[in-house]
Every structure is written in C-alpha cells, then in structure tokens.
Enzyme design. Sequence first.
Site, PDB file in Angstrom:
ATOM      1  N   GLY A 340       0.811  -1.212   0.000  1.00 53.82           N
ATOM      2  CA  GLY A 340       0.000   0.000   0.000  1.00 53.82           C
ATOM      3  C   GLY A 340       0.846   1.264   0.000  1.00 53.82           C
ATOM      4  O   GLY A 340       1.957   1.310  -0.541  1.00 53.82           O
ATOM      5  N   SER A 341       0.337   2.286   0.656  1.00 50.93           N
ATOM      6  CA  SER A 341       0.968   3.608   0.612  1.00 50.93           C
ATOM      7  C   SER A 341       2.287   3.688   1.373  1.00 50.93           C
ATOM      8  O   SER A 341       2.963   4.721   1.306  1.00 50.93           O
ATOM      9  CB  SER A 341      -0.007   4.662   1.161  1.00 50.93           C
ATOM     10  OG  SER A 341      -1.145   4.765   0.329  1.00 50.93           O
ATOM     11  N   THR A 342       2.672   2.621   2.086  1.00 51.78           N
ATOM     12  CA  THR A 342       3.954   2.670   2.801  1.00 51.78           C
ATOM     13  C   THR A 342       5.135   2.740   1.833  1.00 51.78           C
ATOM     14  O   THR A 342       6.245   3.095   2.250  1.00 51.78           O
ATOM     15  CB  THR A 342       4.118   1.435   3.711  1.00 51.78           C
ATOM     16  OG1 THR A 342       4.039   0.245   2.921  1.00 51.78           O
ATOM     17  CG2 THR A 342       3.046   1.409   4.785  1.00 51.78           C
ATOM     18  N   LYS A 344       5.321   4.800  -0.672  1.00 49.81           N
ATOM     19  CA  LYS A 344       5.403   6.124  -1.283  1.00 49.81           C
ATOM     20  C   LYS A 344       6.687   6.888  -0.938  1.00 49.81           C
ATOM     21  O   LYS A 344       7.275   7.526  -1.830  1.00 49.81           O
ATOM     22  CB  LYS A 344       4.161   6.944  -0.916  1.00 49.81           C
ATOM     23  CG  LYS A 344       2.896   6.424  -1.596  1.00 49.81           C
ATOM     24  CD  LYS A 344       1.644   7.163  -1.151  1.00 49.81           C
ATOM     25  CE  LYS A 344       0.394   6.622  -1.843  1.00 49.81           C
ATOM     26  NZ  LYS A 344      -0.852   7.253  -1.360  1.00 49.81           N
TER      27      LYS A 344
END
Length: 653
Positions: A340-342, A344
């Site tokens: 997921g967004s980790t 980014k």
Amino acid sequence: MRRHRFRRWLSLHRRHEIRDPIRELFLFRKRLWLTGLAMLLIFGVLLGRVFYLQVIAHQQYQTQAENNRIAIVPVGPSRGTISDRNGTTLAQSFSAYTLELTPSRIDRLETTLAQLGKLIEITPRDLRRFRRAMDESRNFDSLPLRTKLSDEEVARFAVYKYRFPGVDIRARLYRQYPLGETASHVLGHIGRINDRDIEQLTRSGSLLNYKGTDHIGKTGVELSYEETLHGIVGFDEVEVDALGRAVRSLTRVPPIPGDHLQLTIDLRLQQLAEQALGESKGAVVAMDPNNGEILAMASTPGYDPNLFVEGIDVANWDRLNTSPDKPLLNRALRGAYPPGSTVKPFLALGALVSGKRTPEQAISDPGYFDLPTGAGRAHRFRDQKTDGHGRVDMHKSIVVSCDTYYYVLASETDIDDTARFMSQFGFGQKTGIDLEGEAIGVLPSRAWKRERFSGSRYREEHRRWYLGDSVSAGIGQGYSNATPLQLAYATATLANDGVSYRPHLVKRIIDGTTGQTKEVLPEETRRLDLKPAHLAAIKKAMVDVNREGTAARIFKDAPYTSAGKTGTAQVFSLRGERYIEEQVKHHLRDHAWFIAYAPAEKPVIAVAIIVENGGFGARAAGPIARALFDYYLTGAQTATIPKPDGDSEGWEE
C-alpha cells in the site's frame, strides 16, 4: 547223502587253502594308515582353526565378545536456555520425575502395565507413546511411560516398587516455555524427532550426536540455532548379560550441555506489541536501525509452544492446523501483503535520485487519474479523497498520502527502473534474518511477470507488462507484496541514511559449560549512495505525517519527534468504486499498515505494523506504534494504546 557231504567238505577245504594272510595284513595296515592320516588331517584342521581363533583373530573376536558384553548407552545433553536482552528466561529445560520401564527386565509386560495403571494414572496417550518408543528402541533401553510425576505419585510408587522389577523412577530433562504464547513465533518449539529429521541429520552427519535425544527444534530460534542449543551427547558403558539386561555401569563420559542464547528481543516491548494487536490478526516488527537488532517480532494469533514438547494431541493439532486464523503462521516473517501507501516515501526518493521529480514539482489532483486505454476510452484510478487534494508537491504527497501523485509518477517511470531502486531497500528479496522460512515477497518487473506467467496455460498477453500494472504498483498494489519484516528493514535503512544491517535475533551466545560470552556483531549489508538533500526531503515529509498529516491524531502531544507513513492494502478490487468500510464485510476490508521510526533526529527504533482487515493504517496500526515508542523512548512502563475517535470518515491514507 555221502556224496553231498563230500562236496561240502571239498568246498570248505578249497576256500581255506586260497586265503592269503600276508595280503590281508597289508590291506589292514593300509586301512589303518589311511584312517590315521584322516584323523591327523582332521586334528590338523582343528588345531589350525584353534590357532587362527586364539592367535591370528584373537583381537577381533575379543572385541566382538566385549561388544556383546558391553552396551553403549547414550546420555542426552541439557538443551541451552533462551532469554531476552535483559536476561528474562523465555525457554528453559527442567528436571522432572518420569516412570520408566526397561522391557528386557520385565517378564510379563502387559500384566505390569495393567498393574501400574492401578497405582498411577496412565492414559491411552501414554500407552501409545510408550509402544511407539518400544518399536524405535533397543530391548535394554529405559523408556518413559508417564512423565512429570507429582511428589505424591513418586511416593506411592516407592512403597510398591519391590513388586515391579524393571520399573524405575528417574529424572529427565524437559523443555518449558514459561511465558506460554509470548514470542511463540520467535522462539518456535521443539518436537519429537521424526523420519524427516533423521534423514536430515543423516545428510548433515549429525545423527550420532542425537542418540539418546528424543527432541529437536522444529521452528523459530529453536530450529535455526538447533546445533548451538543441543550440545554434545555423552554415553555410559554398561555391562549386560546374555539377555541384554544391564548388570553394572563401567564408565561414563558426561554430555556437554548446549549453549545459552540471549536474544535481542525486549520482552516488555514484545508483550506490549502482542497486547496492542489484541484479537486482531496481524504483525509487528521493531528493530534498531543502527545494528539490525530485532527488538520485537509479534504475530497474532499465537500459540502455546508447550503443547508440542511431548507431542501435541490430536484435538489441539486440529484446532491449530485447521483454524482460519492460522495461528501457526509467523505473519511477521512469512505474511506477504500489498504494501500500500507505505512504499510512497521510497518511490518519491527514487524519483529524486533518477531526476524524474524535484521536491517542488507539483500536480493538480482532481481525485483520480485517467489512464487512456484507446478508442477514446480511459481506465480511472481513484484517490481515497474523492474531490482531490488540489495542488500537490512531493512533500504534500507523502504527508496527505495522495494516490493521484503516484499514479502520475508511476505512469512516467519505467517499472524496471523502479524495481532496481526498490531492491536496494530489500524489497523482493530475503533480509537474511537468522530464522528459517522467510518469505521473499514480490517486487514486480517485466522479467518477474514473464517468469510468473511462463506456464503453457498462459498466453503472451498474460506475460506482457502493461502501463496499468505500473500505475497499480505506484501505490503498492497490483502484484506488489512485502512482509512486515521487509518493510521494517526498509524503514530502518531509510532512517539510517541508507545504511542497512542484517536483521538478527540473537544478541550473544553463552557457553553452557564455561559461561564465556560471544557477542553477535552487527553485519552491514548495504550502504546506499544517497544525497543528503534527497534524504532530508523525504524524512521531513515523514515527520510531518505524524505532526500534521494522516497520523497527526495519533502522535499529538508526543514528547519526542517521530517520522512515519500510513498505508492501506486492498484485499479485493473495488473495480473503480469508492471504498466505504462499513459497507464491506470484515474479512474483505483493507489491511492497515504503518511504518515509523523515532526519534526523528537520531533514530533508535524503526517499526512496521500490519493489522489484517483493520481498515485505515492511521486508525488501526498507528496507535500501536505510538504505544511502542512511548515505552521504548520514555520508559513508560504503563504505556497504553491510544484509541482514536471517529468512524472511517476523516481517516486518509
């Protein structure tokens, strides 16, 4: 009549006249010589055989006779203890009384078993285990029937011992995990040696060292450090009679106990992580970025390793093995989830390094990204914030976790370039931790997809990499997979300015005989060439995530500065629809991620946390990080887990 008598007399007279005494004597002597020669030959063979046995082969047969008279009885060593970094015992061996039988000294075994059952409780499981041991052992071995006898049972048997020849009370060593489920996936468990273990020990040349040992490490540290913990087997020389019964002990070579392990785990931090996960399925990995020491590795649900020590019963095995919650799975080590967004912060850093972006470059976020698919059509990738975030630069893209920014970035970046950069932080490969069974995760690339779909049942279009694959990977979805350990390792590398250390669980090894200590030194695995300005831009954004961004509620009023990144991982495709948590069944809800390190100025702890089906990372996983940091950085023994207010509205990733 006269004529008949005359003829008879004449016949006898003639026969008497033709006998030759000399010839008969010659024949007699000849037979005598032949008989004597045969007897001499026979005695010669016998004497030759005696000479061979008594002189030439004397040593060989004397050795065989000694082997028949002397039995070598192996004595298993005491297994080393395992403790946390502060010396609290996590696994130990203890002595307990055992009711043991030597089958060769018992005339009527079944009768004896029945009589013992009237004196001491013997369960069907005890009998099954005893009979299995009989099949695998020698006749003169002492075999356990009932383990861990109480003092009352020992005293009761002592009164009637004279009625049971071949039955004794002896002390044996047993493995114990005093804290039950605490750190069960880290410690692992031991179990009875099976055929597969024997094959492996034979291949490694270690089988002889396991004579007299019934158990071996099966998982966790117990498996990875089996050779260190086990020790070296000893033996007794026992004189036995013709029936194999022990007569007396001749000599003894004592076993050498196994070494003790002191882990890097902080027990209080470990317990706090497990308590924070509670009834949820999930995992926590906390490590020191300065040396790779694992400070906590929690996976829930857990299990009690004591169940496996004497052989787990069918009911408990079925409960653990068939549970949909998979309590035997070490999610921290083997659980692979979309990150997921980790990802980014790492993708943003890669864009800075490659020159694809500068910190000041911004996009206008309408709340979605349209990827043209041809014929005037497009596939829409939605942001969590439906009306968009407005103008978004790199700093803001991390602070508010803007998906659209990374959709655009991924569409403009070659996936192979992304994979090469991300691999430097350990994605898509094993970290090298000192535990068996680490999952590798998935770092997607063109080569990976071609290999993944190389089977004959797939067509060429399945193997081809599409731009939509890149866009999904841009927010840690699609084919991307990572373990909590990999994310903790990557976060620690970022916190330590690009310097990586191999994660490890053992801090020092203590000799079981001399007490001498051997420190496990940090092992640097990577040193990335990153510009300080690039690192500073990413770190500042991660600090602001906890100050004013998606995790601000959780770290409000914290007495230290921390850096973090929230994330969610989709369990199933929304097919372009908006995600509304309350309208989704629990087992289909997003997984909640949170990565963080602290203090931001000089990090000493980095964490990666996942809560399966927890929804938004800030709400479900963020509070766990806050509790861990509060304890580890301030020493607050009463650290509590924050409970953020509100439903799913207002929580953004």
